[in-house]
Write an enzyme that holds these catalytic residues in place. Structure first.
Site, PDB file in Angstrom:
ATOM      1  N   ARG A  72      -0.953  -0.698  -8.781  1.00 46.09           N
ATOM      2  CA  ARG A  72      -2.300  -0.216  -8.455  1.00 46.09           C
ATOM      3  C   ARG A  72      -2.309   1.307  -8.566  1.00 46.09           C
ATOM      4  O   ARG A  72      -1.449   1.985  -7.991  1.00 46.09           O
ATOM      5  CB  ARG A  72      -2.665  -0.622  -7.018  1.00 46.09           C
ATOM      6  CG  ARG A  72      -4.013  -0.079  -6.572  1.00 46.09           C
ATOM      7  CD  ARG A  72      -4.218  -0.199  -5.054  1.00 46.09           C
ATOM      8  NE  ARG A  72      -4.154  -1.558  -4.600  1.00 46.09           N
ATOM      9  CZ  ARG A  72      -3.897  -1.898  -3.316  1.00 46.09           C
ATOM     10  NH1 ARG A  72      -3.677  -0.972  -2.407  1.00 46.09           N
ATOM     11  NH2 ARG A  72      -3.855  -3.162  -2.965  1.00 46.09           N
TER      12      ARG A  72
ATOM     13  N   ASP B 264       0.848  -1.196   0.000  1.00 46.22           N
ATOM     14  CA  ASP B 264       0.000   0.000   0.000  1.00 46.22           C
ATOM     15  C   ASP B 264       0.884   1.246   0.000  1.00 46.22           C
ATOM     16  O   ASP B 264       2.031   1.195   0.469  1.00 46.22           O
ATOM     17  CB  ASP B 264      -0.858   0.042   1.272  1.00 46.22           C
ATOM     18  CG  ASP B 264      -2.079  -0.871   1.190  1.00 46.22           C
ATOM     19  OD1 ASP B 264      -2.353  -1.431   0.119  1.00 46.22           O
ATOM     20  OD2 ASP B 264      -2.758  -1.010   2.228  1.00 46.22           O
TER      21      ASP B 264
END
Ligand SMILES: Cc1cc2nc3c(=O)[nH]c(=O)nc-3n(C[C@H](O)[C@H](O)[C@H](O)COP(=O)(O)OP(=O)(O)OC[C@H]3O[C@@H](n4cnc5c(N)ncnc54)[C@H](O)[C@@H]3O)c2cc1C
Length: 311
Positions: free
Chosen positions: A187, A137
Protein backbone atom coordinates in the site's frame (compact mmCIF):
# COMPACT_ATOMS: atom_id res chain seq x y z
CA UNK A 1 1.05 21.77 3.93
CA UNK A 2 -1.91 23.37 5.64
CA UNK A 3 -0.84 25.89 8.29
CA UNK A 4 -2.98 24.04 10.81
CA UNK A 5 -1.65 20.52 10.18
CA UNK A 6 1.41 20.80 12.42
CA UNK A 7 -0.33 22.49 15.41
CA UNK A 8 -3.19 19.97 15.21
CA UNK A 9 -0.84 16.99 15.16
CA UNK A 10 1.13 18.47 18.08
CA UNK A 11 -2.07 19.16 20.03
CA UNK A 12 -3.13 15.57 19.39
CA UNK A 13 -0.22 14.43 21.59
CA UNK A 14 -1.59 16.25 24.66
CA UNK A 15 -3.08 13.95 27.29
CA UNK A 16 -5.54 16.68 28.40
CA UNK A 17 -6.85 17.21 24.89
CA UNK A 18 -7.26 13.46 24.53
CA UNK A 19 -9.21 13.30 27.80
CA UNK A 20 -11.57 16.08 26.69
CA UNK A 21 -12.09 14.83 23.14
CA UNK A 22 -12.55 11.20 24.21
CA UNK A 23 -15.67 12.16 26.16
CA UNK A 24 -17.47 12.45 22.79
CA UNK A 25 -19.52 9.37 21.96
CA UNK A 26 -18.70 7.52 18.74
CA UNK A 27 -22.11 8.63 17.45
CA UNK A 28 -21.03 12.32 17.57
CA UNK A 29 -21.27 13.78 14.08
CA UNK A 30 -17.58 14.12 13.34
CA UNK A 31 -16.56 10.75 14.80
CA UNK A 32 -19.38 8.85 13.08
CA UNK A 33 -18.43 10.33 9.71
CA UNK A 34 -15.05 8.53 9.91
CA UNK A 35 -15.79 5.52 12.18
CA UNK A 36 -18.95 3.46 11.52
CA UNK A 37 -19.11 1.87 14.99
CA UNK A 38 -17.43 0.54 18.09
CA UNK A 39 -18.29 -3.14 17.88
CA UNK A 40 -17.38 -5.95 15.52
CA UNK A 41 -21.11 -6.46 14.79
CA UNK A 42 -21.47 -2.86 13.63
CA UNK A 43 -18.34 -2.93 11.45
CA UNK A 44 -19.37 -6.21 9.82
CA UNK A 45 -22.77 -4.63 8.99
CA UNK A 46 -21.08 -1.56 7.49
CA UNK A 47 -18.75 -3.84 5.51
CA UNK A 48 -21.61 -5.93 4.12
CA UNK A 49 -23.24 -2.72 2.80
CA UNK A 50 -20.07 -1.64 0.98
CA UNK A 51 -19.40 -5.11 -0.42
CA UNK A 52 -22.98 -5.25 -1.74
CA UNK A 53 -22.20 -2.03 -3.58
CA UNK A 54 -19.17 -3.61 -5.31
CA UNK A 55 -16.36 -2.42 -3.02
CA UNK A 56 -13.74 -4.38 -1.05
CA UNK A 57 -12.77 -3.56 2.53
CA UNK A 58 -9.96 -3.70 5.07
CA UNK A 59 -10.90 -3.47 8.76
CA UNK A 60 -8.82 -1.72 11.41
CA UNK A 61 -9.53 -2.35 15.10
CA UNK A 62 -8.60 1.06 16.48
CA UNK A 63 -5.81 1.38 19.04
CA UNK A 64 -2.11 2.19 18.98
CA UNK A 65 0.97 2.71 21.13
CA UNK A 66 -0.09 0.24 23.79
CA UNK A 67 2.28 -0.23 26.74
CA UNK A 68 0.12 -2.91 28.30
CA UNK A 69 0.52 -6.57 27.33
CA UNK A 70 -3.10 -7.29 28.37
CA UNK A 71 -4.33 -4.60 25.97
CA UNK A 72 -2.21 -6.10 23.18
CA UNK A 73 -3.80 -9.52 23.84
CA UNK A 74 -7.28 -7.94 23.81
CA UNK A 75 -6.51 -6.41 20.40
CA UNK A 76 -5.46 -9.80 19.02
CA UNK A 77 -8.69 -11.30 20.40
CA UNK A 78 -10.71 -8.53 18.71
CA UNK A 79 -9.12 -9.37 15.33
CA UNK A 80 -9.82 -13.10 15.78
CA UNK A 81 -13.42 -12.28 16.65
CA UNK A 82 -13.99 -10.04 13.64
CA UNK A 83 -12.34 -12.57 11.28
CA UNK A 84 -14.71 -15.24 12.56
CA UNK A 85 -17.72 -12.97 12.02
CA UNK A 86 -16.56 -12.01 8.52
CA UNK A 87 -16.13 -15.67 7.69
CA UNK A 88 -19.61 -16.54 9.03
CA UNK A 89 -21.09 -13.80 6.79
CA UNK A 90 -19.14 -15.01 3.73
CA UNK A 91 -17.21 -11.73 3.56
CA UNK A 92 -13.60 -12.91 3.72
CA UNK A 93 -13.12 -12.98 -0.05
CA UNK A 94 -13.79 -9.27 -0.16
CA UNK A 95 -12.49 -8.13 3.23
CA UNK A 96 -9.08 -8.27 4.89
CA UNK A 97 -7.74 -6.67 8.09
CA UNK A 98 -5.20 -3.89 8.72
CA UNK A 99 -3.08 -4.10 11.87
CA UNK A 100 -0.94 -1.54 13.67
CA UNK A 101 2.01 -3.32 15.27
CA UNK A 102 2.09 -0.77 18.10
CA UNK A 103 -1.39 -1.95 19.08
CA UNK A 104 -0.21 -5.55 19.49
CA UNK A 105 2.94 -5.01 21.52
CA UNK A 106 5.71 -3.44 19.36
CA UNK A 107 6.34 -0.72 21.96
CA UNK A 108 6.26 -2.90 25.08
CA UNK A 109 9.47 -2.19 27.01
CA UNK A 110 10.58 -5.84 27.22
CA UNK A 111 10.61 -8.01 24.05
CA UNK A 112 8.13 -5.68 22.31
CA UNK A 113 9.14 -6.62 18.76
CA UNK A 114 9.12 -10.32 19.54
CA UNK A 115 5.66 -10.11 21.12
CA UNK A 116 4.32 -8.06 18.20
CA UNK A 117 5.70 -10.62 15.72
CA UNK A 118 4.08 -13.52 17.57
CA UNK A 119 0.78 -11.64 17.87
CA UNK A 120 0.90 -10.73 14.18
CA UNK A 121 1.52 -14.39 13.32
CA UNK A 122 -1.59 -15.37 15.30
CA UNK A 123 -3.69 -12.85 13.33
CA UNK A 124 -2.13 -13.89 9.98
CA UNK A 125 -2.86 -17.56 10.71
CA UNK A 126 -6.50 -16.79 11.58
CA UNK A 127 -6.82 -14.60 8.48
CA UNK A 128 -5.43 -17.33 6.24
CA UNK A 129 -7.74 -19.95 7.78
CA UNK A 130 -10.64 -17.60 7.12
CA UNK A 131 -9.50 -17.14 3.50
CA UNK A 132 -8.16 -13.61 3.72
CA UNK A 133 -5.04 -11.51 4.37
CA UNK A 134 -3.46 -8.97 6.73
CA UNK A 135 -1.80 -5.65 5.92
CA UNK A 136 0.57 -4.07 8.45
CA UNK A 137 -0.21 -0.35 8.76
CA UNK A 138 2.82 1.94 8.90
CA UNK A 139 3.21 4.31 11.84
CA UNK A 140 5.69 7.13 12.46
CA UNK A 141 9.25 6.93 11.10
CA UNK A 142 10.76 5.68 14.38
CA UNK A 143 8.96 2.38 13.73
CA UNK A 144 9.66 1.93 10.00
CA UNK A 145 12.72 -0.35 10.29
CA UNK A 146 11.12 -2.44 13.01
CA UNK A 147 7.85 -2.79 11.05
CA UNK A 148 9.64 -3.76 7.82
CA UNK A 149 11.77 -6.25 9.79
CA UNK A 150 8.66 -7.87 11.26
CA UNK A 151 7.07 -7.88 7.78
CA UNK A 152 10.08 -9.77 6.39
CA UNK A 153 9.77 -12.40 9.15
CA UNK A 154 6.02 -12.74 8.67
CA UNK A 155 6.32 -13.08 4.90
CA UNK A 156 8.46 -16.22 5.34
CA UNK A 157 5.29 -18.03 6.45
CA UNK A 158 2.63 -15.63 5.16
CA UNK A 159 3.95 -14.11 1.91
CA UNK A 160 0.51 -12.60 1.28
CA UNK A 161 1.00 -10.08 4.15
CA UNK A 162 0.67 -6.51 2.90
CA UNK A 163 3.14 -3.69 3.60
CA UNK A 164 2.54 0.07 3.78
CA UNK A 165 5.01 2.71 2.60
CA UNK A 166 4.69 6.48 3.09
CA UNK A 167 5.70 8.83 0.25
CA UNK A 168 6.50 11.59 2.77
CA UNK A 169 9.65 9.76 3.91
CA UNK A 170 12.91 10.26 1.95
CA UNK A 171 13.67 6.54 2.15
CA UNK A 172 10.42 5.36 0.57
CA UNK A 173 11.34 5.31 -3.12
CA UNK A 174 14.13 2.90 -2.24
CA UNK A 175 11.82 0.85 0.02
CA UNK A 176 9.39 0.63 -2.94
CA UNK A 177 12.16 -0.82 -5.12
CA UNK A 178 12.97 -3.41 -2.47
CA UNK A 179 9.32 -4.44 -2.14
CA UNK A 180 8.22 -4.38 -5.81
CA UNK A 181 8.66 -8.13 -6.29
CA UNK A 182 6.17 -10.71 -7.46
CA UNK A 183 3.37 -11.42 -5.02
CA UNK A 184 4.31 -8.46 -2.80
CA UNK A 185 1.27 -6.44 -1.74
CA UNK A 186 2.29 -2.85 -1.05
CA UNK A 187 0.00 0.00 0.00
CA UNK A 188 1.37 3.40 -0.97
CA UNK A 189 0.07 6.38 1.03
CA UNK A 190 1.35 9.92 1.58
CA UNK A 191 1.89 9.45 5.34
CA UNK A 192 -0.25 10.74 8.20
CA UNK A 193 2.35 11.53 10.88
CA UNK A 194 4.23 14.66 11.84
CA UNK A 195 7.80 13.90 10.74
CA UNK A 196 11.05 15.89 11.08
CA UNK A 197 12.79 17.50 8.12
CA UNK A 198 15.75 15.13 8.51
CA UNK A 199 13.69 12.16 7.36
CA UNK A 200 10.66 13.53 5.53
CA UNK A 201 9.55 15.97 2.86
CA UNK A 202 7.71 18.89 4.44
CA UNK A 203 6.01 20.52 1.45
CA UNK A 204 2.88 19.06 -0.11
CA UNK A 205 4.39 19.42 -3.61
CA UNK A 206 7.50 17.43 -2.63
CA UNK A 207 5.37 14.70 -1.05
CA UNK A 208 3.23 14.53 -4.19
CA UNK A 209 6.33 14.29 -6.42
CA UNK A 210 7.63 11.48 -4.23
CA UNK A 211 4.23 9.76 -4.44
CA UNK A 212 4.45 9.83 -8.25
CA UNK A 213 8.02 8.45 -8.26
CA UNK A 214 6.88 5.63 -5.97
CA UNK A 215 3.83 4.97 -8.20
CA UNK A 216 6.21 4.47 -11.12
CA UNK A 217 8.33 2.00 -9.17
CA UNK A 218 5.35 0.00 -7.87
CA UNK A 219 3.22 0.02 -11.03
CA UNK A 220 6.29 -0.71 -13.16
CA UNK A 221 7.35 -3.54 -10.81
CA UNK A 222 6.17 -7.10 -10.28
CA UNK A 223 4.15 -6.70 -7.08
CA UNK A 224 0.53 -5.84 -6.31
CA UNK A 225 0.29 -2.06 -5.68
CA UNK A 226 -2.47 -0.75 -3.41
CA UNK A 227 -2.81 2.96 -4.12
CA UNK A 228 -4.16 4.64 -1.01
CA UNK A 229 -5.07 8.25 -1.74
CA UNK A 230 -8.11 10.51 -2.09
CA UNK A 231 -6.14 13.04 -4.08
CA UNK A 232 -7.81 13.40 -7.51
CA UNK A 233 -4.46 14.24 -9.16
CA UNK A 234 -2.73 11.17 -7.76
CA UNK A 235 -5.66 8.97 -8.86
CA UNK A 236 -5.49 10.42 -12.37
CA UNK A 237 -1.71 9.96 -12.59
CA UNK A 238 -1.98 6.41 -11.20
CA UNK A 239 -4.57 5.55 -13.80
CA UNK A 240 -2.45 6.80 -16.72
CA UNK A 241 0.69 5.10 -15.34
CA UNK A 242 -1.26 1.84 -14.94
CA UNK A 243 -2.09 1.97 -18.68
CA UNK A 244 1.48 2.95 -19.57
CA UNK A 245 2.84 -0.09 -17.70
CA UNK A 246 0.19 -2.39 -19.19
CA UNK A 247 -1.48 -3.08 -15.86
CA UNK A 248 -4.94 -4.60 -16.24
CA UNK A 249 -7.63 -3.65 -13.68
CA UNK A 250 -7.35 -6.21 -10.89
CA UNK A 251 -3.53 -6.26 -11.00
CA UNK A 252 -3.54 -3.27 -8.61
CA UNK A 253 -6.16 -1.54 -6.49
CA UNK A 254 -7.21 1.85 -5.19
CA UNK A 255 -7.82 2.31 -1.47
CA UNK A 256 -9.67 5.08 0.35
CA UNK A 257 -10.79 5.67 3.93
CA UNK A 258 -14.36 5.09 5.11
CA UNK A 259 -16.39 8.29 4.77
CA UNK A 260 -13.89 10.16 2.56
CA UNK A 261 -14.92 10.81 -1.07
CA UNK A 262 -17.42 7.90 -1.12
CA UNK A 263 -18.79 9.05 -4.48
CA UNK A 264 -15.30 8.69 -5.99
CA UNK A 265 -14.99 5.19 -4.49
CA UNK A 266 -18.20 4.18 -6.29
CA UNK A 267 -17.24 5.96 -9.51
CA UNK A 268 -13.94 4.07 -9.74
CA UNK A 269 -15.59 0.72 -8.92
CA UNK A 270 -18.27 1.33 -11.55
CA UNK A 271 -15.50 2.08 -14.06
CA UNK A 272 -14.15 -1.45 -13.44
CA UNK A 273 -11.38 -0.61 -10.99
CA UNK A 274 -10.76 -2.59 -7.79
CA UNK A 275 -11.48 -0.30 -4.82
CA UNK A 276 -10.95 -1.17 -1.17
CA UNK A 277 -12.32 0.92 1.70
CA UNK A 278 -10.36 1.09 4.97
CA UNK A 279 -12.87 0.86 7.81
CA UNK A 280 -11.74 1.69 11.35
CA UNK A 281 -13.88 0.63 14.31
CA UNK A 282 -13.67 0.43 18.10
CA UNK A 283 -13.47 2.82 21.04
CA UNK A 284 -9.91 4.05 20.57
CA UNK A 285 -10.73 6.47 17.76
CA UNK A 286 -8.89 9.51 19.20
CA UNK A 287 -5.53 9.28 17.34
CA UNK A 288 -7.27 8.32 14.08
CA UNK A 289 -9.73 11.23 14.30
CA UNK A 290 -6.98 13.76 15.07
CA UNK A 291 -4.94 12.64 12.02
CA UNK A 292 -8.03 13.02 9.81
CA UNK A 293 -8.70 16.51 11.23
CA UNK A 294 -5.10 17.54 10.63
CA UNK A 295 -5.50 16.53 6.97
CA UNK A 296 -8.72 18.49 6.63
CA UNK A 297 -8.83 21.46 9.02
CA UNK A 298 -12.01 22.60 7.20
CA UNK A 299 -13.72 19.96 9.39
CA UNK A 300 -12.71 21.79 12.59
CA UNK A 301 -16.04 23.64 12.94
CA UNK A 302 -17.94 20.33 12.72
CA UNK A 303 -15.49 18.93 15.30
CA UNK A 304 -16.09 21.83 17.73
CA UNK A 305 -19.88 21.49 17.31
CA UNK A 306 -19.68 17.76 18.13
CA UNK A 307 -17.53 18.50 21.17
CA UNK A 308 -19.87 21.18 22.51
CA UNK A 309 -23.12 19.28 21.96
CA UNK A 310 -21.56 15.87 22.89
CA UNK A 311 -24.32 13.99 21.15
C1 LIG B 1 -6.63 3.07 2.72
C2 LIG B 1 -5.70 4.00 3.41
C3 LIG B 1 -4.80 3.47 4.32
C4 LIG B 1 -3.88 4.30 4.96
N1 LIG B 1 -2.93 3.76 5.78
C5 LIG B 1 -1.98 4.56 6.31
C6 LIG B 1 -0.90 4.03 7.05
O1 LIG B 1 -0.78 2.82 7.28
N2 LIG B 1 0.02 4.90 7.55
C7 LIG B 1 -0.06 6.25 7.32
O2 LIG B 1 0.82 7.00 7.75
N3 LIG B 1 -1.08 6.79 6.64
C8 LIG B 1 -2.04 5.98 6.13
N4 LIG B 1 -3.06 6.54 5.40
C9 LIG B 1 -3.27 8.01 5.42
C10 LIG B 1 -2.48 8.72 4.35
O3 LIG B 1 -1.11 8.63 4.63
C11 LIG B 1 -2.88 10.19 4.24
O4 LIG B 1 -2.63 10.81 5.47
C12 LIG B 1 -4.33 10.43 3.87
O5 LIG B 1 -4.80 9.46 2.98
C13 LIG B 1 -4.50 11.81 3.19
O6 LIG B 1 -3.71 11.87 2.03
P1 LIG B 1 -4.31 11.85 0.54
O7 LIG B 1 -3.41 11.02 -0.28
O8 LIG B 1 -5.72 11.42 0.57
O9 LIG B 1 -4.12 13.31 0.00
P2 LIG B 1 -4.49 14.74 0.54
O10 LIG B 1 -3.73 15.65 -0.34
O11 LIG B 1 -4.32 14.85 2.02
O12 LIG B 1 -6.03 14.84 0.25
C14 LIG B 1 -6.58 14.89 -1.07
C15 LIG B 1 -8.08 15.18 -1.02
O13 LIG B 1 -8.75 14.13 -0.31
C16 LIG B 1 -9.80 14.64 0.49
N5 LIG B 1 -9.48 14.38 1.90
C17 LIG B 1 -8.26 14.05 2.40
N6 LIG B 1 -8.33 13.87 3.74
C18 LIG B 1 -9.61 14.11 4.09
C19 LIG B 1 -10.31 14.08 5.32
N7 LIG B 1 -9.69 13.75 6.45
N8 LIG B 1 -11.63 14.37 5.33
C20 LIG B 1 -12.28 14.67 4.18
N9 LIG B 1 -11.66 14.72 2.96
C21 LIG B 1 -10.35 14.45 2.93
C22 LIG B 1 -9.87 16.10 0.17
O14 LIG B 1 -10.75 16.26 -0.92
C23 LIG B 1 -8.46 16.42 -0.23
O15 LIG B 1 -8.35 17.57 -1.03
C24 LIG B 1 -3.94 5.71 4.72
C25 LIG B 1 -4.84 6.23 3.79
C26 LIG B 1 -5.70 5.39 3.13
C27 LIG B 1 -6.62 5.98 2.11
Amino acid sequence: MSLLRQPLLLLARSGRVKQLVSTMPVSAGIVASYVPGETSESVVEATAGLVDAGLLATLDFLGEDTLDAGQADATVAAYLDVLERLSARGLTRSTEVSVKLSAIGQKLPVDGEKIALENARTICRAARNAGTTVTLDMEDHTTTDSTLGILRELRKDFPETGAVLQAALHRTESDCRALAYEGSRVRLCKGAYLEPEAVAFQERLDIDKSYVRCLKVLLGGQGYPMLATHDPRMVEIASSLASRYGRAPGSYEYQMLFGIRPEEQHRLAEAGETVRVYIPYGQEWYGYLMRRLAERPQNLSMFVKSLVSKK
